[in-house]
Every structure is written in structure tokens, then in C-alpha cells.
Design an enzyme around this catalytic site. Sequence first.
Site, PDB file in Angstrom:
ATOM      1  N   ALA A 147      -4.279  17.605  10.311  1.00  0.00           N
ATOM      2  CA  ALA A 147      -5.038  17.673  11.571  1.00  0.00           C
ATOM      3  C   ALA A 147      -5.679  19.047  11.702  1.00  0.00           C
ATOM      4  CB  ALA A 147      -4.127  17.390  12.748  1.00  0.00           C
ATOM      5  N   ASP A 194      -2.094  15.551  15.134  1.00  0.00           N
ATOM      6  CA  ASP A 194      -1.394  16.501  16.006  1.00  0.00           C
ATOM      7  C   ASP A 194      -1.829  17.882  15.581  1.00  0.00           C
ATOM      8  OD1 ASP A 194       0.395  14.651  17.394  1.00  0.00           O
ATOM      9  OD2 ASP A 194       1.268  14.350  15.409  1.00  0.00           O
ATOM     10  N   ARG A 252      -5.644  10.169  15.569  1.00  0.00           N
ATOM     11  CA  ARG A 252      -5.885  11.332  16.414  1.00  0.00           C
ATOM     12  C   ARG A 252      -5.402  12.591  15.699  1.00  0.00           C
ATOM     13  NH1 ARG A 252      -2.210  12.890  21.463  1.00  0.00           N
ATOM     14  NH2 ARG A 252      -0.917  13.444  19.680  1.00  0.00           N
ATOM     15  N   THR A 275      -3.268  11.438   3.118  1.00  0.00           N
ATOM     16  CA  THR A 275      -3.231  12.002   4.472  1.00  0.00           C
ATOM     17  C   THR A 275      -4.230  13.156   4.620  1.00  0.00           C
ATOM     18  OG1 THR A 275      -1.455  13.515   3.899  1.00  0.00           O
ATOM     19  CG2 THR A 275      -0.817  11.376   4.826  1.00  0.00           C
ATOM     20  N   SER A 288       0.863  -1.184   0.000  1.00  0.00           N
ATOM     21  CA  SER A 288       0.000   0.000   0.000  1.00  0.00           C
ATOM     22  C   SER A 288       0.897   1.231   0.000  1.00  0.00           C
ATOM     23  CB  SER A 288      -0.961   0.001   1.195  1.00  0.00           C
ATOM     24  OG  SER A 288      -0.257  -0.167   2.404  1.00  0.00           O
ATOM     25  N   TYR A 304       3.114   2.163  16.818  1.00  0.00           N
ATOM     26  CA  TYR A 304       4.433   2.789  16.981  1.00  0.00           C
ATOM     27  C   TYR A 304       5.475   1.816  17.543  1.00  0.00           C
ATOM     28  CZ  TYR A 304       1.550   6.802  16.133  1.00  0.00           C
ATOM     29  OH  TYR A 304       0.661   7.670  15.532  1.00  0.00           O
ATOM     30  N   GLU A 314       1.092   5.599   0.559  1.00  0.00           N
ATOM     31  CA  GLU A 314       0.452   6.790   1.149  1.00  0.00           C
ATOM     32  C   GLU A 314       0.949   8.063   0.457  1.00  0.00           C
ATOM     33  OE1 GLU A 314       0.541   6.769   5.441  1.00  0.00           O
ATOM     34  OE2 GLU A 314       1.066   8.889   5.486  1.00  0.00           O
ATOM     35  N   PHE A 317      11.805  15.059   9.820  1.00  0.00           N
ATOM     36  CA  PHE A 317      10.616  14.223  10.048  1.00  0.00           C
ATOM     37  C   PHE A 317      10.815  13.314  11.246  1.00  0.00           C
ATOM     38  CE2 PHE A 317       8.970  13.707   5.412  1.00  0.00           C
ATOM     39  CZ  PHE A 317       8.213  14.839   5.554  1.00  0.00           C
ATOM     40  N   HIS A 355       3.717  -0.789   3.830  1.00  0.00           N
ATOM     41  CA  HIS A 355       2.998   0.451   3.534  1.00  0.00           C
ATOM     42  C   HIS A 355       4.055   1.538   3.338  1.00  0.00           C
ATOM     43  CE1 HIS A 355      -0.301   3.443   3.872  1.00  0.00           C
ATOM     44  NE2 HIS A 355       0.579   4.176   4.527  1.00  0.00           N
TER      45      HIS A 355
HETATM   46  C1  LIG Z   1       0.261   5.248   9.335  1.00  0.00           C
HETATM   47  C2  LIG Z   1       0.153   6.655   9.894  1.00  0.00           C
HETATM   48  C3  LIG Z   1      -0.568   7.613   9.178  1.00  0.00           C
HETATM   49  C4  LIG Z   1      -0.711   8.909   9.684  1.00  0.00           C
HETATM   50  N1  LIG Z   1      -1.445   9.817   8.965  1.00  0.00           N
HETATM   51  C5  LIG Z   1      -1.669  11.046   9.483  1.00  0.00           C
HETATM   52  C6  LIG Z   1      -2.520  11.986   8.818  1.00  0.00           C
HETATM   53  O1  LIG Z   1      -3.039  11.738   7.721  1.00  0.00           O
HETATM   54  N2  LIG Z   1      -2.734  13.187   9.417  1.00  0.00           N
HETATM   55  C7  LIG Z   1      -2.192  13.510  10.621  1.00  0.00           C
HETATM   56  O2  LIG Z   1      -2.452  14.609  11.111  1.00  0.00           O
HETATM   57  N3  LIG Z   1      -1.367  12.649  11.268  1.00  0.00           N
HETATM   58  C8  LIG Z   1      -1.102  11.428  10.741  1.00  0.00           C
HETATM   59  N4  LIG Z   1      -0.291  10.543  11.414  1.00  0.00           N
HETATM   60  C9  LIG Z   1       0.373  10.979  12.644  1.00  0.00           C
HETATM   61  C10 LIG Z   1      -0.515  10.793  13.902  1.00  0.00           C
HETATM   62  O3  LIG Z   1      -1.642  11.606  13.805  1.00  0.00           O
HETATM   63  C11 LIG Z   1       0.347  11.179  15.103  1.00  0.00           C
HETATM   64  O4  LIG Z   1       1.347  10.232  15.304  1.00  0.00           O
HETATM   65  C12 LIG Z   1      -0.432  11.468  16.380  1.00  0.00           C
HETATM   66  O5  LIG Z   1       0.462  12.050  17.326  1.00  0.00           O
HETATM   67  C13 LIG Z   1      -1.024  10.235  17.040  1.00  0.00           C
HETATM   68  O6  LIG Z   1      -2.068   9.723  16.342  1.00  0.00           O
HETATM   69  P1  LIG Z   1      -2.706   8.308  16.777  1.00  0.00           P
HETATM   70  O7  LIG Z   1      -3.883   8.104  15.920  1.00  0.00           O
HETATM   71  O8  LIG Z   1      -1.678   7.270  16.826  1.00  0.00           O
HETATM   72  O9  LIG Z   1      -3.166   8.694  18.258  1.00  0.00           O
HETATM   73  P2  LIG Z   1      -3.600   7.869  19.525  1.00  0.00           P
HETATM   74  O10 LIG Z   1      -3.747   6.418  19.247  1.00  0.00           O
HETATM   75  O11 LIG Z   1      -4.771   8.594  20.110  1.00  0.00           O
HETATM   76  O12 LIG Z   1      -2.328   8.020  20.492  1.00  0.00           O
HETATM   77  C14 LIG Z   1      -1.771   9.305  20.778  1.00  0.00           C
HETATM   78  C15 LIG Z   1      -1.020   9.263  22.116  1.00  0.00           C
HETATM   79  O13 LIG Z   1      -1.951   9.189  23.203  1.00  0.00           O
HETATM   80  C16 LIG Z   1      -1.798   7.988  23.959  1.00  0.00           C
HETATM   81  N5  LIG Z   1      -3.170   7.501  24.150  1.00  0.00           N
HETATM   82  C17 LIG Z   1      -3.968   6.927  23.216  1.00  0.00           C
HETATM   83  N6  LIG Z   1      -5.183   6.642  23.702  1.00  0.00           N
HETATM   84  C18 LIG Z   1      -5.169   7.040  25.004  1.00  0.00           C
HETATM   85  C19 LIG Z   1      -6.137   7.027  26.021  1.00  0.00           C
HETATM   86  N7  LIG Z   1      -7.387   6.547  25.784  1.00  0.00           N
HETATM   87  N8  LIG Z   1      -5.775   7.526  27.240  1.00  0.00           N
HETATM   88  C20 LIG Z   1      -4.532   8.022  27.462  1.00  0.00           C
HETATM   89  N9  LIG Z   1      -3.565   8.062  26.488  1.00  0.00           N
HETATM   90  C21 LIG Z   1      -3.883   7.595  25.287  1.00  0.00           C
HETATM   91  C22 LIG Z   1      -0.963   7.066  23.083  1.00  0.00           C
HETATM   92  O14 LIG Z   1      -0.164   6.176  23.874  1.00  0.00           O
HETATM   93  C23 LIG Z   1      -0.108   8.050  22.303  1.00  0.00           C
HETATM   94  O15 LIG Z   1       0.993   8.462  23.065  1.00  0.00           O
HETATM   95  C24 LIG Z   1      -0.096   9.245  10.927  1.00  0.00           C
HETATM   96  C25 LIG Z   1       0.654   8.295  11.616  1.00  0.00           C
HETATM   97  C26 LIG Z   1       0.782   7.005  11.113  1.00  0.00           C
HETATM   98  C27 LIG Z   1       1.609   6.006  11.851  1.00  0.00           C
END
Ligand SMILES: Cc1cc2nc3c(=O)[nH]c(=O)nc-3n(C[C@H](O)[C@H](O)[C@H](O)COP(=O)(O)OP(=O)(O)OC[C@H]3O[C@@H](n4cnc5c(N)ncnc54)[C@H](O)[C@@H]3O)c2cc1C
Length: 277
Positions: free
Chosen positions: A43, A100, A98, A40, A7, A136, A9, A207, A257
Site C-alpha cells: 500500500a 492499509d 484499498r 501483492t 490460485s 472478510y 498469491e 499476521f 486461493h
Molecule cells: C485476498 C486479499 C488480498 C490482499 N492483498 C493486499 C495487497 O496486495 N496489498 C495490500 O496492501 N493489502 C492487501 N490486502 C489487505 C487489504 O488491503 C486490507 O485488508 C485493507 O484493510 C482493506 O482492504 P479492502 O480492499 O478490503 O478495503 P475496503 O473494501 O475498502 O474495506 C475497508 C474497510 O472500510 C469499510 N468500508 C468499505 N467501503 C466503505 C464505504 N464506502 N463507506 C464506509 N466504510 C466502508 C469496510 O467495511 C472495511 O472495514 C489483501 C486482503 C485480501 C483479503
Amino acid sequence: MNQPELSVEFFPPQTLEGMEKLRAVRAQLAQLKPAFFSCTFGAGGSTRDRTLETVLEMQAEGHMAAPHLSCIGSTRENIRAMLGQYRAAGIRRIVALRGDLPSGMAEAGEFRYANELVEFIRTETGDWFRIEVAAYPEVHPQARSAGDDILNFKRKVDAGADSAITQYFFNADAYFHFVDAARSAGVSVPIVPGIMPIASYSKLARFSDACGAEIPRWVRKQLEGYGDDSASIRAFGLDVVTDLCARLIAGGAPGLHFYALNQAGLITAIWQRLEFS
Ligand SMILES: Cc1cc2nc3c(=O)[nH]c(=O)nc-3n(C[C@H](O)[C@H](O)[C@H](O)COP(=O)(O)OP(=O)(O)OC[C@H]3O[C@@H](n4cnc5c(N)ncnc54)[C@H](O)[C@@H]3O)c2cc1C
């Protein structure tokens, strides 16, 4: 070697010229028969329209297209509207994150973590979407501990994620250790390694600092030593990343990916070296 699922991106281009260039990149990468292309999402919704436009174009070309959707700073109503647009367009796969928030942007919004978004998508749309989430192997930078990060990853799977794509890394052992830890925690979904081809040292270093990916010292030193010699950087990077991919596949990774940065050349070269095309 069994052929893994591929895949790729992309990010949504900002200009018409960028869109045109991305069409050519997709046409080249389509020859490798990817399972899907993803796009992507900035955020806070900054690329909302461009992500939608790019995804619809990919789909119209006949590719399986997966929009990324990040929830930080969003309301349920916003997310509901986007899910509705994607669903109406026949999109069946989504990468739920989620995100950033850009620095300086206030954190207003109705979601705190990606597990809440996954839960919301399932509640709103049932099994319509196949949901990918992020993982991660080298630990998310904001996680309290490696163990906590695994538990938080599990929350996303328990909320309904079907599979995961990892942040990129250059150390295969980090991936294997992470998969073992996830399996021990009861997570059984496929975990596909994210792969970053090496095209430039300065960009990669920037990055990697931002997202918490480690460039091993020997790789960093070698890349630094090439200075502006981009041909040597690409040649060395191709060796390092192809070797990483081969080790991941040999060790059981279900797919690869690629973070394409809207370029096709290095991915095509890696895939050819792996003898999959
Ligand atoms: C494959 C991939 C694609 C991505 N694409 C994009 C994109 O298109 N746009 C973009 O803006 N970013 C993107 N990102 C980056 C991502 O948004 C960031 O890494 C962001 O900081 C975390 O997103 P997440 O979905 O992993 O968050 P989460 O899973 O919510 O985790 C974020 C942090 O919070 C902690 N956490 C999670 N859930 C809880 C909870 N319930 N209680 C307490 N702590 C918690 C986790 O341990 C982690 O440290 C991508 C990352 C990857 C790996």
C-alpha cells in the site's frame, strides 16, 4: 470431490536471490495447474516496480498473472498509469484493494475505499480486466458491524467486481455463514476462500493479530505447545488446513486461493492430500 479452481498469491521479492527462489516455487506449483498466480502490492506504492516486474515474469512464463492494486494514498493519475501498463502488457485480471497505509504515512490520496477503485477501473478500462476484491468472513477489523461489512462488500460488487477472495480463516462455519449473508444481501459473485498454510506459529500469530483472523484456541494451544519443533508445527498445520479445505470444498466453495508466502511445499502437500494431483 469436484476439483476446485486453485490460485496462489505471492509477494514481490526484494532481492535477486528471492526472485530466483520464487521462479523455482512457481515451477513447482505450476504442476498443480493453477488458474492464476497473483502478486501483492505494498500500500502506498512501495512495491510498485517489483509487483510489475514479478507479474510480467509470471506472464512471460505462460501463467495467468493477476497484480494486486491497492488505492489508499494513490492519485487517479497514478492508478491510471498502472492500469495502462498492465493493459499494454496484456494482463486481464486484477485484485483491487484499498490497502492499509504503513503507520506514520499520511493518508493523502484520491481514493478512500476499494469500491471507488473498482468503479474507477471499470470507468477507465471497461470490461478489460476481470476484477477480484477482498472479503472478510470474520469481519474486517475496521468495520462498524458485520452487517455493515457485508453492505460494503456489496458496494464493491455493485461497482463491477467479478469475484471475491477472502481473508484467511480457520473456521469453515465463518465462511459458510458469510456466503449465506452475502447471498441474502443480493451478492451472487463467486467467493473463493483464502487459505493460509501453517508453517510457523509466531509468524501466523503476528499476521492474524494484524488482519483480524482468529486462530481457534485449540489450534493455538497445540501450536504453542510445539515450541521450536517446526516439523510438528508443519505436520499438525497440514492436518488442520487440509481438513479445512476438504470441508470448504464439500460445502460448495468454488475454489481455493492460497497465501503461499513464496513457499511451495505445504500447498503441494495439501493439494496431494486432497487427491487433486
Ligand atoms: C485476498 C486479499 C488480498 C490482499 N492483498 C493486499 C495487497 O496486495 N496489498 C495490500 O496492501 N493489502 C492487501 N490486502 C489487505 C487489504 O488491503 C486490507 O485488508 C485493507 O484493510 C482493506 O482492504 P479492502 O480492499 O478490503 O478495503 P475496503 O473494501 O475498502 O474495506 C475497508 C474497510 O472500510 C469499510 N468500508 C468499505 N467501503 C466503505 C464505504 N464506502 N463507506 C464506509 N466504510 C466502508 C469496510 O467495511 C472495511 O472495514 C489483501 C486482503 C485480501 C483479503
